[in-house]
Design an enzyme around this catalytic site. Structure first.
Site, PDB file in Angstrom:
ATOM      1  N   LYS A 190       3.879  -1.349   6.254  1.00  0.00           N
ATOM      2  CA  LYS A 190       3.200  -2.576   6.676  1.00  0.00           C
ATOM      3  C   LYS A 190       4.126  -3.792   6.621  1.00  0.00           C
ATOM      4  O   LYS A 190       4.099  -4.633   7.518  1.00  0.00           O
ATOM      5  CB  LYS A 190       1.943  -2.827   5.850  1.00  0.00           C
ATOM      6  CG  LYS A 190       2.192  -3.315   4.430  1.00  0.00           C
ATOM      7  CD  LYS A 190       0.896  -3.698   3.740  1.00  0.00           C
ATOM      8  CE  LYS A 190       1.160  -4.169   2.319  1.00  0.00           C
ATOM      9  NZ  LYS A 190       1.948  -5.403   2.242  1.00  0.00           N
TER      10      LYS A 190
ATOM     11  N   GLN B 258      -7.447   0.167  -0.241  1.00  0.00           N
ATOM     12  CA  GLN B 258      -6.703  -0.331  -1.401  1.00  0.00           C
ATOM     13  C   GLN B 258      -7.245  -1.675  -1.883  1.00  0.00           C
ATOM     14  O   GLN B 258      -6.529  -2.447  -2.534  1.00  0.00           O
ATOM     15  CB  GLN B 258      -5.210  -0.449  -1.077  1.00  0.00           C
ATOM     16  CG  GLN B 258      -4.538   0.894  -0.824  1.00  0.00           C
ATOM     17  CD  GLN B 258      -3.036   0.777  -0.701  1.00  0.00           C
ATOM     18  OE1 GLN B 258      -2.318   0.573  -1.671  1.00  0.00           O
ATOM     19  NE2 GLN B 258      -2.531   0.899   0.522  1.00  0.00           N
TER      20      GLN B 258
ATOM     21  N   ARG C 114       0.789   6.424  -5.219  1.00  0.00           N
ATOM     22  CA  ARG C 114       2.040   5.878  -5.789  1.00  0.00           C
ATOM     23  C   ARG C 114       3.089   6.984  -5.899  1.00  0.00           C
ATOM     24  O   ARG C 114       4.272   6.713  -6.084  1.00  0.00           O
ATOM     25  CB  ARG C 114       1.824   5.314  -7.200  1.00  0.00           C
ATOM     26  CG  ARG C 114       0.870   4.146  -7.362  1.00  0.00           C
ATOM     27  CD  ARG C 114       1.086   3.029  -6.394  1.00  0.00           C
ATOM     28  NE  ARG C 114       0.233   3.184  -5.222  1.00  0.00           N
ATOM     29  CZ  ARG C 114       0.443   2.580  -4.059  1.00  0.00           C
ATOM     30  NH1 ARG C 114       1.490   1.812  -3.893  1.00  0.00           N
ATOM     31  NH2 ARG C 114      -0.378   2.763  -3.049  1.00  0.00           N
TER      32      ARG C 114
END
Length: 688
Positions: free
Chosen positions: A33, A248, A594
């Site tokens: 992103k 998220q 992660r």
């Protein structure tokens, strides 16, 4: 310029080349992103020829702004004479107010006050109004009101419950005070900017036409005020590009409104949506677990991450009897990795609840594994744990003035700084300890230098200490129960912004103490304190060490080898009042994503719960992620609303949720609209 587009995948390129109109870039974890956003900015300026002065890119942190600025500039041609404006929301507000605050009748020589200054001022006002509420709670509520665009007048009118009426009174006086003294707090930087733009139509048009191309990073974390501000800034052109991931969104507890991203396409006309679903971080098995878990959420736009890396190791499960065995097992696994030459920076352990760091810290210290704790204090350095230890030290040695001063007014006993200073001076002049002076002045052996009210409070404290000292000479078996019953230390933290976490830490410590006594019935308080000192004074080198941190602190980071602990009901997900299961699930999604190639999810059979050891069930998330087959683990759908939430209704305005109950496919909410209570379906209100 073609070269920077060649570095993009088709979806990223589609987002970069879209020029005019609103656009939502739905960017999954590890999908590039930041690369997409910075390339788009470079493309607008260097290829399309947009004047940098006509662009505005907003972020949430200075660190993100600095990184993005450097990356964007590196992609731009050298002929760009000055950089585009790329800053945090609050930095933009500051710049705007320096030019335009005079429109509110105020000077641009205003002073920004920090959180400590704010709390000092609130404490002074609360004292003046004779209001006894936790300052952290007052500060948090006022911040919430400002970010929900609620003036003191509106809050005063709507408040019904006693505590909220008190906060409203403080809010009104606080706002008058900072305006009279030309002060601005952190929230004012955006609230005042919004006020000016919403009241001055000519300036709104001028500002919107200046910033013709606006981009926003981490849009899922925006609140009501930021959304309204962006609407005003983009009102003349609709060229608003936002980047974020609804899966998220994990900051609902601090005001982030997930509806901003969920409803973006319907709020902005002719919106283009581009999904970035190619993940460059994680292997297939890791993404499969993340995708499978998050699909159980009903409140999401929907996307499915695919791995650019491809195949990899299966997600591992580590099952232990208790937290000590868990920490030992992880320490051994970590040591194996280190022995193989793995970079310690590529190893991390995550937890949902801060209190769980204690067993990790202790286990790693015993096994000689170096670690650093990110985004928080080590367990024994936390204020609430230091408070308990100080109480224990006073019980062991009442003449420890340092420890006594720390706990003399915790929880609050009405013993102020001036009274403590008088007592200290009197004790010093009498050549005795502070405790001895207090004890002797209570029975009349020495003169009283404090008020009767303070003296009565101290007499109760001495009585409690004496009772607890008698208890520890006999046995420590029932000591903690008696300690909490008489001292009520948890009461000091009720109502604080982070009070829930602090009370969990206290419960963890109480449970640890009880366990120590069970393992060694002859344990003395002095021996326990000595053990604590050895553990808390360990000097850990912070270079070449692995990382332990909360899942919240890990957002935006990645690790080759990752362990996530506490995958049990009550711990992850958290359950009970105030729990938002969908946000808990998003936290699980963040934790799993992660990991790059090696992920281990850990759960135990028993853990301390509310200060006592309890047998617990493994987390439903393990089943929902497709990692175990267990029919007892049910799929759950939870309300996006919880008791205490502020909500907005088109007709009734602002209200506070008092109850949420299942009703068909949605929830029936009992909402208090300034004293007018109504039951309304959740789809008819918005969180703010």
């Amino acid at each position: 310029m073609e070269t920077i587009l060649n570095a993009l995948n088709p979806s990223q390129r589609e987002a970069v080349e879209h020029i005019d109109g609103a656009m939502l870039i739905l960017a999954g974890a590890g999908s590039g992103k930041t690369k997409t956003l910075t390339t788009r900015l470079a493309y607008l300026v260097g290829e399309v020829g947009i004047d940098p002065a006509n662009t505005l890119t907003l972020t949430f942190t200075n660190k993100a702004a600095t990184e993005m600025r450097e990356r964007a500039l590196s992609l731009m041609p050298s002929k760009v004479s000055y950089p585009p404006l790329l800053c945090t929301f609050h930095k933009f507000g500051l710049l705007f107010l320096k030019f335009h605050i005079e429109k509110l009748g105020r000077s641009n020589a205003f002073v920004i006050i920090d959180s400590d200054d704010k709390k000092r001022l609130l404490r002074s006002i609360a004292k003046e109004l004779k209001i006894d509420l936790h300052i952290a709670f007052i500060a948090s509520e006022i911040s919430k009101y400002k970010n929900s665009i609620l003036s003191p007048e509106v809050v005063l009118e709507k408040a019904e419950l006693s505590d909220y009426k008190k906060v409203a009174a403080i809010y009104e006086k606080y706002q008058n005070n900072i305006e009279e003294n030309n002060l601005v707090d952190f929230d004012d930087l955006l609230m005042l900017t919004y006020q000016i733009l919403s009241q001055d139509d000519a300036l709104r048009k001028e500002t919107s036409n200046r910033y013709k191309y606006i981009m926003v990073d981490e849009y899922q974390d925006t609140n009501e005020l930021q959304f309204q501000l962006l609407e005003l800034l983009s009102s003349e052109h609709n060229n608003l590009c936002v980047v974020g991931d609804d899966d998220q969104s994990i900051y609902g507890w601090r005001g982030a409104n997930i509806r901003n991203i969920l409803e973006f396409a319907s709020n902005f006309e002719t919106c283009k949506t581009v999904k970035l679903e190619t993940n460059y971080r994680s292997t297939d098995p890791i993404l499969k677990a993340a995708n499978t878990l998050i699909e159980h959420n009903s409140t999401r736009l929907g996307k499915k991450l695919t791995s650019h890396k491809g195949k990899g190791e299966k997600v591992k499960l580590l099952h232990s009897l208790d937290e000590s065995m868990e920490a030992k097992a992880i320490a051994h696994e970590v040591q194996k990795l280190l022995d193989k030459g793995v970079d310690p920076e590529e190893i991390a352990v995550l937890y949902r609840i801060n209190a769980l760091s204690r067993s990790l810290e202790e286990g790693f210290t015993k096994e000689g594994v170096g670690f650093k704790l990110i985004g928080g204090m080590r367990f024994y350095e936390r204020a609430e744990i230091k408070d308990i230890i100080s109480y224990f030290r006073v019980l062991s040695n009442p003449h420890d003035d340092f420890s006594l001063i720390r706990i003399i007014n915790k929880p609050k006993r009405g013993i102020g700084k001036a009274s403590i200073e008088k007592l200290q001076k009197a004790a010093f002049d009498s050549h005795i300890s502070l405790y001895e002076y207090i004890e002797r002045s209570i029975v009349g052996d020495l003169p009283t230098v404090i008020s009767k009210k303070v003296s009565t409070a101290l007499a109760k404290l001495v009585e409690d200490i004496t009772l607890l000292q008698d208890e520890i000479t006999r046995t420590l078996g029932n000591f903690i129960t008696l300690f909490e019953e008489h001292i009520k230390l948890k009461d000091h933290y009720v109502g604080m912004v982070d009070g829930f976490d602090r009370i969990l830490n206290i419960d963890e410590f109480y449970g640890y103490f009880r366990d120590a006594v069970i393992k060694n019935p002859d344990l003395t308080l002095d021996e326990f304190l000595n053990d604590i000192s050895l553990q808390s004074d360990q000097d850990q080198l912070e270079e070449d060490t692995i990382t332990i941190m909360s899942i919240h602190a890990s957002k935006g980071l990645e690790f080759e080898h990752l362990f996530v602990i506490g995958l049990e009901e009550e711990f992850f997900p958290l359950l009970g009042e105030g729990c938002n299961m969908e946000e808990e699930r998003r936290l699980g999604y963040v934790a799993i994503t992660r990991a790059k190639s090696d992920l281990t999810l850990c759960y135990v059979d028993s853990r301390f719960y509310k200060g006592r050891r309890k047998m617990i069930d493994k987390s439903r998330f393990l089943g929902e992620a497709g990692l175990i087959q267990d029919t007892s683990l049910k799929i759950t759908k939870a309300s996006a609303f919880k008791k205490g939430d502020l909500v907005k209704h088109k007709i009734f305005g602002i209200g506070r949720v008092q109850a949420a109950n299942k009703s068909g496919k949605e929830y029936k909410l009992l909402i208090n609209f300034g004293g007018n209570k109504k039951e309304i379906l959740s789809s008819f209100v918005q969180s703010i």
